[in-house]
Design an enzyme around this catalytic site. Structure first.
Site, PDB file in Angstrom:
ATOM      1  N   ASN A 462       8.209  51.990  27.567  1.00 51.64           N
ATOM      2  CA  ASN A 462       8.508  51.572  28.710  1.00 51.64           C
ATOM      3  C   ASN A 462       8.106  51.889  30.021  1.00 51.64           C
ATOM      4  O   ASN A 462       7.684  53.144  30.063  1.00 51.64           O
ATOM      5  CB  ASN A 462      10.226  51.797  28.500  1.00 51.64           C
ATOM      6  CG  ASN A 462      10.675  51.293  27.373  1.00 51.64           C
ATOM      7  OD1 ASN A 462      10.229  50.144  26.910  1.00 51.64           O
ATOM      8  ND2 ASN A 462      11.986  51.812  26.918  1.00 51.64           N
ATOM      9  N   ILE A 463       8.038  51.110  31.060  1.00 49.94           N
ATOM     10  CA  ILE A 463       7.560  51.485  32.232  1.00 49.94           C
ATOM     11  C   ILE A 463       8.765  51.643  33.589  1.00 49.94           C
ATOM     12  O   ILE A 463       8.500  51.565  34.322  1.00 49.94           O
ATOM     13  CB  ILE A 463       6.548  50.384  32.711  1.00 49.94           C
ATOM     14  CG1 ILE A 463       7.134  49.222  32.761  1.00 49.94           C
ATOM     15  CG2 ILE A 463       5.379  50.449  31.806  1.00 49.94           C
ATOM     16  CD1 ILE A 463       6.197  48.275  33.615  1.00 49.94           C
ATOM     17  N   HIS A 482       2.637  53.914  28.926  1.00 49.06           N
ATOM     18  CA  HIS A 482       2.013  52.851  29.864  1.00 49.06           C
ATOM     19  C   HIS A 482       2.317  53.118  31.166  1.00 49.06           C
ATOM     20  O   HIS A 482       2.241  52.203  32.051  1.00 49.06           O
ATOM     21  CB  HIS A 482       2.798  51.401  29.433  1.00 49.06           C
ATOM     22  CG  HIS A 482       2.077  51.188  28.036  1.00 49.06           C
ATOM     23  ND1 HIS A 482       3.063  50.648  27.167  1.00 49.06           N
ATOM     24  CD2 HIS A 482       1.129  51.606  27.241  1.00 49.06           C
ATOM     25  CE1 HIS A 482       2.409  50.395  25.822  1.00 49.06           C
ATOM     26  NE2 HIS A 482       1.363  51.064  25.706  1.00 49.06           N
ATOM     27  N   CYS A 490      -2.642  56.368  43.717  1.00 47.87           N
ATOM     28  CA  CYS A 490      -3.707  55.804  44.062  1.00 47.87           C
ATOM     29  C   CYS A 490      -4.685  55.409  42.988  1.00 47.87           C
ATOM     30  O   CYS A 490      -5.222  56.145  42.184  1.00 47.87           O
ATOM     31  CB  CYS A 490      -4.649  56.472  45.028  1.00 47.87           C
ATOM     32  SG  CYS A 490      -6.024  55.614  45.628  1.00 47.87           S
ATOM     33  N   CYS A 529      -4.028  54.881  50.956  1.00 47.73           N
ATOM     34  CA  CYS A 529      -3.847  56.286  50.224  1.00 47.73           C
ATOM     35  C   CYS A 529      -4.291  57.359  51.594  1.00 47.73           C
ATOM     36  O   CYS A 529      -5.218  57.128  52.151  1.00 47.73           O
ATOM     37  CB  CYS A 529      -4.959  56.697  49.096  1.00 47.73           C
ATOM     38  SG  CYS A 529      -4.982  58.057  48.446  1.00 47.73           S
ATOM     39  N   CYS A 532      -7.859  59.460  50.234  1.00 49.17           N
ATOM     40  CA  CYS A 532      -8.944  58.821  50.106  1.00 49.17           C
ATOM     41  C   CYS A 532      -9.379  57.664  51.070  1.00 49.17           C
ATOM     42  O   CYS A 532     -10.207  57.236  51.208  1.00 49.17           O
ATOM     43  CB  CYS A 532      -9.520  58.525  48.669  1.00 49.17           C
ATOM     44  SG  CYS A 532      -8.633  57.043  48.113  1.00 49.17           S
ATOM     45  N   GLY A 570      14.065  51.379  18.875  1.00 48.10           N
ATOM     46  CA  GLY A 570      13.871  50.238  19.732  1.00 48.10           C
ATOM     47  C   GLY A 570      12.581  49.698  20.126  1.00 48.10           C
ATOM     48  O   GLY A 570      12.290  49.338  21.207  1.00 48.10           O
TER      49      GLY A 570
END
Length: 684
Positions: A462-463, A482, A490, A529, A532, A570
């Site tokens: 899950n995210i 994930h 970044c 960012c 960078c 699940g």
């Protein structure tokens, strides 16, 4: 004279034609399966591509046809890099001093090169413009054969054209090994792609690729950075190629020493095939004892890696070929009798025999939180209106065909605004804890609190980042396979940004597509960012066509060792490489699936009580099932503070209150019964 009704024997030519037709049909079926299962294209789209390219139904040609003709976008989700690209040794010819000094400022040199092939043209600065014009800014790729710079598919596709033209040139010269200039490195994120293999490549420890990537990092960011090791999802570690037992365990070849053949549904090698089994007409026999036995196993392992899941095989006799050990060797399980109930499972968890517990979780763990699913009927993809998104007409058209293209990694590098606009509500909602961690999350937290080091790791697919609300569950105990919405990074330099600051910028810099936030800006502006300077800060989720986080590959080989219990919570176990955990754990480990439906048969899980020696299916929704398990563990009282602090979703809180009330009633009834007994004893 022969009876005229008797059919004459087929001619040799006719027989050969039949064989060729059968071979072509088989190749088409394999290509179709590959396009649908591996790349995730819809079957009608795959049919169009295969009809267009014709025999021999090359998957790479079909894949490119689909993308080149805008029939669909890549569907495959996170891409797992490969270790063993066969083209690296012959195609990487760029020297370190040929690398562009400012990779981030390179432009496509298609218009400034005399031709699109065999040009040793170093990328030019954006300040350089020639009279023929230049490709618009965007992601560019450096050819590792000739060092020319070409733009990506999302600009004008000159990098892909360069590969095709160089390959065409080699074919016209009767080069049997023609592969063109297939290897390229992205000057945006420094990933390496092989056009021939259609895969990203692992660069760590590669003697040809790693020095190039490290040098580009130094040139791009001004200092050498320690590159995180990447590992293939289908390797427990860097295996010794001569270690036969580990080789077979990698591919999950299972069976017994009872014959001399290997059954494989996915092989159609006529040289190794014999008569098909009557019981399974789709299987054939492979001779492992023959001189090609090692090559056969290597092909099986490669096929397993490419498919992302193990190949189900029946091993009859590989021992005689000297290739593997005995799959039927006696296994010492950490339990005398396999748990077959939540009560007996709780007893095993609390016992000294259960020392290492690993958890793999899927969407079912978060359902009770009410967080929307991207693919549901009311989710992000279904409700997205491309006309409202800040994108070019071409990008909007692609999003109409394939909504998930808005979350494509290379698309994001090109234009980060669609991804941020579409995930705005999720990012802000996550920051404001609009969704709360469930009882399933709290079970994992309690497992760590109560049993200490027994919890090895939670691997979640899950995210949503809901596990991070569990303050007693250390972050290093969780690997978000994930990525996670409650963190920011970044996409160019991978520097982690402060999430609170990121969410605040999303709120003030990204427009609200729903029109419900009156304080949202009318136009979106990218988030810069602070390391960078790139306009590519995003939530730390794995976008389509991006590699999984190195932390997954770095920890998994160690985490699966000596595991006594694997809890699968699940998930349908259909997404690789996370589902590989099921067969990576030791063969002695107890595997428990908490889910509404039995899953995992394709991974070797067997819930037949009469046959299974280590798999147990705990049927039901995750909340009710794990709440009952916590009751058997004696942990219900630990959940009481969650109710007083309103730390649970409404549905989970109601379920817990109901269970606590029932237990209180049972305890009161038991107390009354004991009182009656005491009175009778006293009166007697």
């Amino acid at each position: 004279m022969a009876d005229s009704s008797e059919p004459s024997p087929p001619s040799t030519a006719a027989a050969a034609s039949t064989v060729n037709n059968d071979e072509a049909a088989a190749r088409r079926c394999q290509a179709m399966d590959h396009l649908v299962s591996t790349f995730g294209f819809e079957r009608p789209v795959a049919e169009i591509a295969l009809d267009a390219i014709g025999s021999p139904y090359d998957v790479t040609m079909a894949y490119n046809y689909i993308l080149d003709h805008d029939l669909a976008q890549d569907q495959g989700g996170p891409v797992t890099p490969i270790f063993n690209c066969p083209h690296v040794d012959s195609l990487v010819m760029v020297a370190l001093d040929q690398l562009p000094h400012l990779p981030q400022d390179c432009i496509c040199d298609y218009h400034t090169s005399e031709s699109s092939k065999n040009q040793s043209c170093i990328g030019r600065s954006k300040a350089v413009k020639d009279e023929s014009g230049a490709c618009p800014p965007g992601e560019n790729w450096l050819c590792l054969s000739c060092a020319c710079v070409r733009c990506s598919r999302y600009v004008n596709g000159h990098s892909l054209d360069h590969w095709k033209e160089t390959k065409r040139e080699q074919l016209s010269s009767n080069d049997d090994a023609a592969s063109g200039h297939a290897l390229v490195v992205s000057l945006a994120d420094l990933s390496v792609w092989c056009h021939e293999c259609q895969r990203y490549l692992v660069t760590h420890d590669n003697p040809k690729l790693q020095p190039i990537v490290q040098r580009l990092e130094e040139l791009k960011f001004g200092q050498a950075e320690q590159q995180q090791p990447q590992q293939s999802s289908n390797k427990k570690a860097k295996l010794d190629s001569d270690d036969d037992m580990e080789l077979v365990r990698e591919t999950r070849i299972v069976g017994s020493a009872a014959g001399q053949t290997l059954q494989s549904k996915l092989s159609n090698d006529d040289n190794d095939a014999s008569e098909s089994s009557d019981e399974d007409p789709g299987s054939i026999e492979l001779d492992l004892a023959g001189p090609n036995g090692r090559n056969i196993l290597d092909m099986i392992r490669a096929a397993a890696a490419e498919q992302g899941i193990p190949i189900e095989l029946i091993l009859q006799e590989a021992q005689l070929a000297g290739l593997i050990g005995d799959e039927n060797e006696e296994i010492e399980y950490p339990f005398e009798e396999k748990p077959n109930s939540l009560e007996s499972l709780a007893q095993f968890i609390l016992s000294d025999k259960c020392q290492r517990i690993l958890i793999l979780a899927g969407a079912g763990m978060s359902v009770a939180s009410g967080i929307p699913d991207f693919r549901s009927s009311d989710g992000l993809y279904a409700t997205m209106n491309p006309d409202l998104v800040t994108a070019s007409l071409e990008h909007r058209r692609k999003m109409r065909v394939d909504p998930s293209s808005a979350l494509d990694h290379h698309f994001f590098i090109e234009n980060p605004l669609p991804c941020l606009e579409l995930t705005r509500d999720f990012i802000i909602g996550t920051r404001e804890q609009k969704w709360k961690s469930t009882l399933a999350h709290r079970f994992v937290e309690l497992l760590h609190r109560k049993l200490g080091d027994k919890l090895v790791r939670l691997y979640t697919q899950n995210i949503d980042g809901l596990e991070d609300q569990c303050v007693h569950l250390p972050r290093d105990k969780v690997i978000a396979v994930h990525g996670s919405l409650d963190r920011a990074e970044c996409a160019m330099c991978h520097n982690e940004s402060d999430f609170a600051d990121f969410a605040a910028k999303v709120k003030t810099q990204i427009k609200d597509l729903s029109g419900q936030d009156p304080d949202a800006p009318a136009e979106s502006s990218p988030i810069i960012c602070n390391v960078c300077g790139s306009k590519t800060v995003k939530p730390s989720i794995v976008l389509f066509r991006a590699s999984l986080p190195p932390v997954f590959f770095n920890h998994l080989p160690h985490d699966v060792q000596d595991v006594d219990l694997l809890l699968v919570i699940g998930t349908s176990l259909r997404v690789a490489p996370a589902n590989s955990i099921v067969w990576r754990v030791p063969r002695s480990a107890l595997r428990v699936l908490v889910n509404r439906d039995p899953e995992g048969h394709h991974l070797g899980m067997n819930f037949d009580e009469a046959e299974s020696k280590r798999d147990y299916f705990a049927a039901g929704d995750c909340e009710s099932t794990l709440l009952e398990l916590m009751e058997h563990l004696g942990w219900l009282d630990e959940l009481n503070p969650l109710l007083s602090h309103h730390s649970l979703p409404d549905a989970s809180a109601a379920l817990l209150r109901e269970r606590l009330a029932r237990d209180d009633a049972e305890a009161a009834e038991s107390s009354d019964d004991e009182g009656d007994v005491d009175e009778r004893v006293a009166s007697s």
